[in-house]
Write an enzyme that holds these catalytic residues in place. Sequence first.
Site, short mmCIF file in Angstrom:
data_model
loop_
_atom_site.label_atom_id
_atom_site.label_comp_id
_atom_site.label_asym_id
_atom_site.label_seq_id
_atom_site.Cartn_x
_atom_site.Cartn_y
_atom_site.Cartn_z
N GLU A 227 0.83 -1.20 0.00
CA GLU A 227 0.00 0.00 0.00
C GLU A 227 0.87 1.25 0.00
O GLU A 227 1.97 1.27 0.53
CB GLU A 227 -0.94 -0.02 1.21
N CYS B 216 5.64 -7.27 7.53
CA CYS B 216 6.70 -6.86 8.45
C CYS B 216 6.82 -7.92 9.54
O CYS B 216 5.83 -8.51 9.95
CB CYS B 216 6.35 -5.51 9.08
N CYS C 194 -0.15 -2.23 15.14
CA CYS C 194 0.02 -2.06 13.70
C CYS C 194 -0.62 -3.21 12.92
O CYS C 194 -0.33 -4.37 13.18
CB CYS C 194 1.52 -1.99 13.41
N SER D 277 9.57 5.18 16.15
CA SER D 277 8.28 4.87 16.73
C SER D 277 8.54 4.50 18.19
O SER D 277 9.05 3.43 18.48
CB SER D 277 7.69 3.70 15.93
N CYS E 169 -2.06 5.99 10.35
CA CYS E 169 -0.92 5.36 10.98
C CYS E 169 -1.29 4.00 11.61
O CYS E 169 -2.24 3.91 12.37
CB CYS E 169 -0.39 6.29 12.06
S1 SF4 Z 1 4.86 -0.39 13.14
FE1 SF4 Z 1 6.39 -0.58 11.53
S2 SF4 Z 1 7.95 -1.93 12.43
FE2 SF4 Z 1 6.13 -2.16 13.71
S3 SF4 Z 1 5.07 -3.95 12.80
FE3 SF4 Z 1 4.22 -2.10 11.84
S4 SF4 Z 1 5.38 -1.85 9.95
FE4 SF4 Z 1 6.55 -3.23 11.29
#
Ligand code: SF4
Length: 357
Positions: free
Chosen positions: A92, A112, A119, A215, A335
């Site tokens: 995306e 990821c 996330c 983050s 986000c």
């Molecule tokens: S926030 Fe970034 S590092 Fe963490 S799982 Fe999601 S994509 Fe991966």
Amino acid sequence: MQKTSIWSLLPSELEEALIELGEKRFRAKQLLNWIFQQNIIDFTQMSNISKSSIQTLNMHFTTELPLVDKISQSDDGTSKYLLKLKDDNYIEMVLIPADEKLTLCISSQVGCMRGCRFCSTSKLGLLRNLTVDEITGQVYLARQLTGSFRITNIVFMGMGEPLDNLENVIKAIRIIQSDKCFAFSPRRITVSTCGIIPGIKQLSETGLKVKLAVSLNSAIDEKRSEIMPINVKYPLSVLKPALQKFTKTSPFRITFEYVLIPGFNMDIKDQKALRKFTGDISSKINLIPWNPIPGLEWKKSSEKEVNNFMKMMYKLSAVPITLRNSRGQDINAACGMLAGKKQKSPPLPPIDGADYL
Ligand code: SF4
């Protein structure tokens, strides 16, 4: 014969490759001018290139881009693009307009492996890294979709942990920054990481100028480890000196992303810890109200809770604080909400101590 993607080459590499094929040195300059100044990517339309050279180009190179499979348009102007890759995996890409800015959020991996709880992408696991051309291809595609020079900022905050695909990300950024290609200023490109220490070190050692966002989400180890498994391997006591070292060679402050999760990281202890952690790092803090995702019990923070947190942090903090109003929530583009679907590949096994949820 396997064709080389034009999007994977630095100008010097393109020149070398063309010379090896018997072309004149200036051919690379001509080609880059057509692609990046005239926005023409079909070799046959490049009128000052001879037929035999066009044949050579068609035989050895491709300008194929990821395919737009679906566009979702948010009420706030944000657009999310589901892109299909050559191997039928999906990523995306998001375009976020705000005032004079148009920010392009791009992916660096399919999925990821870092398992951050807040996330959506983490639910996929890691399927594979994106190649250089799949990263730079997103930028060119976005230029085509928006009109060539409208994008003002690029953030590596889409799917994936960019520092887990560092070699390709670094090369892609060099191409994006090159005057002969996308000509993006370093101050307009941000790489966001969950805190991969070797990657931060390596990025710094390359000398590449780029903004770094981290983050953070909690400056208390137990809490950060609860939502970000990376913190078990690289706790705050390791993260902090690595970032302090990074800022010594970077002209830019570090941005700390802090997702506001009511009942988890918004009380006075959290604020004091945040102040203590960030106070002696050249940085700024970006507060992001949590966007609920299915399967997680956390609630969205109210306006009052966010304002109270902001007010207290203004009093406490030694570094600038901004509030990022998440955009594109109605289309799952905000986000933490990106999760390309219909993936072809199965997830890879975890490496480097990463844990899936
Ligand atoms: S926030 Fe970034 S590092 Fe963490 S799982 Fe999601 S994509 Fe991966």
